[in-house]
Design a protein around this motif. Structure first.
Motif, mmCIF file in Angstrom:
data_model
loop_
_atom_site.group_PDB
_atom_site.id
_atom_site.type_symbol
_atom_site.label_atom_id
_atom_site.label_comp_id
_atom_site.label_asym_id
_atom_site.label_seq_id
_atom_site.Cartn_x
_atom_site.Cartn_y
_atom_site.Cartn_z
ATOM 1 N N LEU A 212 24.785 84.558 -5.788
ATOM 2 C CA LEU A 212 23.664 83.634 -5.938
ATOM 3 C C LEU A 212 22.341 84.385 -6.101
ATOM 4 C CD1 LEU A 212 24.449 80.926 -3.219
ATOM 5 C CD2 LEU A 212 24.892 80.804 -5.673
ATOM 6 N N GLU A 213 21.416 83.782 -6.845
ATOM 7 C CA GLU A 213 20.071 84.317 -6.965
ATOM 8 C C GLU A 213 19.192 83.714 -5.878
ATOM 9 O OE1 GLU A 213 18.454 83.826 -10.838
ATOM 10 O OE2 GLU A 213 20.163 84.751 -11.853
ATOM 11 N N GLU A 214 18.256 84.473 -5.375
ATOM 12 C CA GLU A 214 17.376 84.003 -4.292
ATOM 13 C C GLU A 214 16.247 83.137 -4.859
ATOM 14 O OE1 GLU A 214 16.272 82.815 -1.151
ATOM 15 O OE2 GLU A 214 17.797 84.380 -0.872
ATOM 16 N N THR A 215 15.920 82.049 -4.130
ATOM 17 C CA THR A 215 14.819 81.179 -4.558
ATOM 18 C C THR A 215 13.590 81.305 -3.659
ATOM 19 O OG1 THR A 215 15.699 79.323 -3.236
ATOM 20 C CG2 THR A 215 16.400 79.468 -5.544
ATOM 21 N N LEU A 216 13.731 81.943 -2.505
ATOM 22 C CA LEU A 216 12.585 82.123 -1.608
ATOM 23 C C LEU A 216 11.674 83.214 -2.158
ATOM 24 C CD1 LEU A 216 11.224 81.435 1.161
ATOM 25 C CD2 LEU A 216 12.573 83.322 2.124
ATOM 26 N N SER A 217 10.406 82.909 -2.310
ATOM 27 C CA SER A 217 9.467 83.900 -2.837
ATOM 28 C C SER A 217 9.105 84.919 -1.765
ATOM 29 C CB SER A 217 8.189 83.206 -3.334
ATOM 30 O OG SER A 217 7.439 82.693 -2.239
ATOM 31 N N HIS A 218 8.728 86.108 -2.213
ATOM 32 C CA HIS A 218 8.324 87.160 -1.283
ATOM 33 C C HIS A 218 7.092 86.727 -0.482
ATOM 34 C CE1 HIS A 218 7.782 91.228 0.246
ATOM 35 N NE2 HIS A 218 6.506 91.183 -0.121
ATOM 36 N N GLU A 219 6.202 86.019 -1.127
ATOM 37 C CA GLU A 219 4.970 85.546 -0.478
ATOM 38 C C GLU A 219 5.287 84.618 0.696
ATOM 39 O OE1 GLU A 219 0.959 82.887 -1.528
ATOM 40 O OE2 GLU A 219 2.443 83.329 -3.077
ATOM 41 N N ASP A 220 6.228 83.695 0.500
ATOM 42 C CA ASP A 220 6.584 82.753 1.572
ATOM 43 C C ASP A 220 7.351 83.440 2.697
ATOM 44 O OD1 ASP A 220 5.450 80.303 0.676
ATOM 45 O OD2 ASP A 220 7.018 80.150 -0.843
ATOM 46 N N SER A 221 8.221 84.385 2.344
ATOM 47 C CA SER A 221 9.015 85.066 3.369
ATOM 48 C C SER A 221 8.153 85.967 4.254
ATOM 49 C CB SER A 221 10.125 85.897 2.718
ATOM 50 O OG SER A 221 9.582 86.972 1.984
ATOM 51 N N GLU A 222 7.035 86.465 3.704
ATOM 52 C CA GLU A 222 6.177 87.375 4.444
ATOM 53 C C GLU A 222 5.200 86.663 5.387
ATOM 54 O OE1 GLU A 222 6.046 90.858 4.551
ATOM 55 O OE2 GLU A 222 8.025 90.509 3.692
ATOM 56 N N LYS A 223 5.088 85.358 5.270
ATOM 57 C CA LYS A 223 4.182 84.624 6.154
ATOM 58 C C LYS A 223 4.663 84.707 7.595
ATOM 59 C CE LYS A 223 2.461 81.247 2.788
ATOM 60 N NZ LYS A 223 2.358 79.823 2.416
ATOM 61 N N GLN A 224 3.750 84.933 8.503
ATOM 62 C CA GLN A 224 4.105 85.090 9.909
ATOM 63 C C GLN A 224 4.761 83.832 10.468
ATOM 64 O OE1 GLN A 224 0.823 86.253 12.365
ATOM 65 N NE2 GLN A 224 2.036 86.484 14.221
ATOM 66 N N GLU A 231 5.426 76.480 14.051
ATOM 67 C CA GLU A 231 4.747 75.968 12.851
ATOM 68 C C GLU A 231 5.243 74.570 12.496
ATOM 69 O OE1 GLU A 231 2.522 75.590 9.323
ATOM 70 O OE2 GLU A 231 2.274 76.837 11.118
ATOM 71 N N LEU A 232 6.555 74.370 12.632
ATOM 72 C CA LEU A 232 7.139 73.067 12.298
ATOM 73 C C LEU A 232 6.542 71.955 13.156
ATOM 74 C CD1 LEU A 232 9.314 71.466 10.702
ATOM 75 C CD2 LEU A 232 10.895 71.978 12.580
ATOM 76 N N PHE A 233 6.466 72.197 14.464
ATOM 77 C CA PHE A 233 5.991 71.148 15.367
ATOM 78 C C PHE A 233 4.468 71.063 15.452
ATOM 79 C CE2 PHE A 233 10.300 71.759 17.385
ATOM 80 C CZ PHE A 233 10.806 70.555 16.913
ATOM 81 N N LYS A 234 3.800 72.138 15.089
ATOM 82 C CA LYS A 234 2.333 72.123 15.133
ATOM 83 C C LYS A 234 1.747 71.357 13.946
ATOM 84 C CE LYS A 234 -1.732 75.162 15.179
ATOM 85 N NZ LYS A 234 -2.211 76.572 15.144
ATOM 86 N N ASN A 235 2.265 71.623 12.757
ATOM 87 C CA ASN A 235 1.654 71.060 11.548
ATOM 88 C C ASN A 235 2.527 70.060 10.786
ATOM 89 O OD1 ASN A 235 -0.811 72.574 11.715
ATOM 90 N ND2 ASN A 235 0.327 74.383 11.033
ATOM 91 N N PRO A 363 7.674 75.368 1.322
ATOM 92 C CA PRO A 363 8.771 76.337 1.227
ATOM 93 C C PRO A 363 8.993 77.191 2.471
ATOM 94 C CG PRO A 363 7.480 76.345 -0.786
ATOM 95 C CD PRO A 363 6.729 75.492 0.188
ATOM 96 N N TYR A 364 7.908 77.609 3.150
ATOM 97 C CA TYR A 364 8.068 78.574 4.242
ATOM 98 C C TYR A 364 8.661 77.959 5.521
ATOM 99 C CZ TYR A 364 3.588 76.704 5.955
ATOM 100 O OH TYR A 364 2.586 75.877 6.398
#
Length: 430
Positions: A212-224, A231-235, A363-364
């Motif tokens: 399979l090819e990856e769909t997650l971008s490097h930018e999103d994966s690098e977010k803290q 993050e899920l429950f806060k925002n 995405p993140y």
């Protein structure tokens, strides 16, 4: 933003959907083998001195308990999918399912190890629940991100094509084994063979997922904050609760119609082989209907599809299950048609189950948000359906169980009303 695709890009995305879907089929095939063959391993893995009703309640209680591992699995694999990639998450989950299937096939009987047997049954089933818990969010996310703009409902519908396909194969395997072996032979150890088949199939599906090819971008994966519950429950806590509400009714309806109905039809006097054929034919039709309902959602919108599901199912489920099934129990053809009718209403939900949730999360935290909220709603209301229904029956108020289902569907209707008319995320292709 208008997006055009080259022929090679389209083929690549279709291959990705097929690869993810094939593993999803195997995961759910392994998971549903339990429901199909439970009647045959119940006596082998529970105390012989227990009443048959108590044995059944325990075995279906274990089925329900496995759903409470799903939130843990969805958190663990959602974290992996949002931080390290959708592909890695799906590869690990299929490996875990292969392991648990082989362990299930090797379970010792109560006669061999006593009370350890039902404990090991619970332990291995919890391991399967952990694996499947990680499967839903990652696959729903991956398939929604691969879908072509304007066709995401169609592409994402293949998640439930393979989910119901796995259930169909499990049901079909049950019919085949009933014709090849006697019930006594199945109880004496024949029930182990399907779990071996499931384990081998899971290992084979690794080949498709490894490409399979990856769909997650490097930018999103690098977010803290990628893939974190904080993050899920806060925002995104309002979205989380909304998805739990949608999932509760969808999963409850799904398990009532595709799992508990097998026990229900047997209880009203239809023999086991006929029930097996009815379920196999009905689930096959449910499976092939998914792309058509997915395409319909691309035309009328996810919100309208969810409103149609919750309202029509709330109106239909009591008269069909309580009145229709009993009135026509002597006519398998009419019973099958009634069951298919409910499955067509259910398809308004199942065909878009993944995409309607994925469109609500960025995405993140998408895999975590989709998977964890689905797992919570599924654990509390979906997986518990057969066990809760049997408790209602044991109390002598079986019909009231369907009133309970209607109440959850009404809640789902109001949750569906809160859905945005247009997707907040995934408006444009990634």
């Amino acid at each position: 933003m208008n997006q055009t695709y080259t022929r090679q890009e389209k083929i690549s995305r279709i291959k990705g959907v097929v690869g993810a879907a094939s593993g999803n089929l195997v995961e759910w095939f392994d998971f549903y083998i339990y429901a199909v063959f439970a009647v045959y391993f119940t006596h082998a893995l529970t105390a012989p001195g227990m009443e048959s009703s108590a044995q059944a309640i325990y075995v279906w209680g274990v089925f329900a308990a496995s759903f409470f591992m799903r939130p843990i699995g969805s958190w663990l694999f959602g974290r992996i999918a949002d931080k390290y990639g959708r592909k890695k998450s799906m590869v690990i989950s299929i490996c875990l399912m292969a392991l648990s299937s082989f362990l299930f096939a090797a379970l010792p009987t109560y006669e061999q190890v006593g009370m350890i047997a039902p404990f090991l049954l619970l332990l291995v089933r919890l391991l399967q629940g952990l694996s499947v818990g990680g499967e839903y969010g990652a696959v729903a996310t991956y398939m929604s991100e691969l879908g072509l703009k304007g066709q995401r409902g169609f592409f994402s519908s293949f998640q439930y094509v393979t989910l119901t396909g796995g259930q169909l194969l499990a049901s079909l395997l049950g019919v085949i084994f009933l014709n090849m072996m006697t019930e006594q032979q199945l109880q004496d150890g024949g029930w182990r063979i399907p779990f071996v088949i499931g384990g081998v199939a899971a290992l084979a599906s690794l080949l498709a997922r490894s490409r399979l090819e990856e769909t997650l971008s490097h930018e999103d994966s690098e977010k803290q904050e990628s893939g974190t519950l904080k993050e899920l429950f806060k925002n995104h806590w309002k979205t989380f609760l909304l998805v739990v509400g949608l999932t509760s009714a969808g999963s409850l309806s799904f398990y009532v119609i595709t799992v508990y109905s097998k026990t229900y039809l047997t209880n009203i006097g239809i023999d086991a082989k006929t029930v097996g054929l009815i379920m196999t034919a009905s689930i096959f039709i449910l499976m092939i209907a998914q792309p058509f309902f997915g395409m319909l959602s691309d035309r009328i919108g996810r919100r309208n599809s969810m409103l149609l599901f919750s309202s029509l199912m709330a109106i239909a489920i009591y008269p069909v299950m309580v009145l229709g099934m009993r009135a026509f129990s002597s006519s398998p053809m009419i019973v099958a048609l009634l069951l298919i009718f409910l499955m067509m209403i259910l398809s308004f939900y199942t065909s878009i189950s993944g995409i309607v949730k994925a469109e609500l999360f960025p995405p993140y935290v998408r895999a975590l948000g989709v998977g964890f909220s689905y797992a919570v709603g599924n654990a509390v209301f979906g997986g518990s359906a057969p066990s809760v229904a049997l408790q209602f029956k044991a109390a002598g108020i079986e019909n009231s169980f369907f009133v309970y289902v209607i109440v959850i569907l009404i809640i789902c209707f109001f949750c569906s009303w809160q859905l945005p008319k247009e997707a907040q995320y995934l408006k444009d292709d990634l």
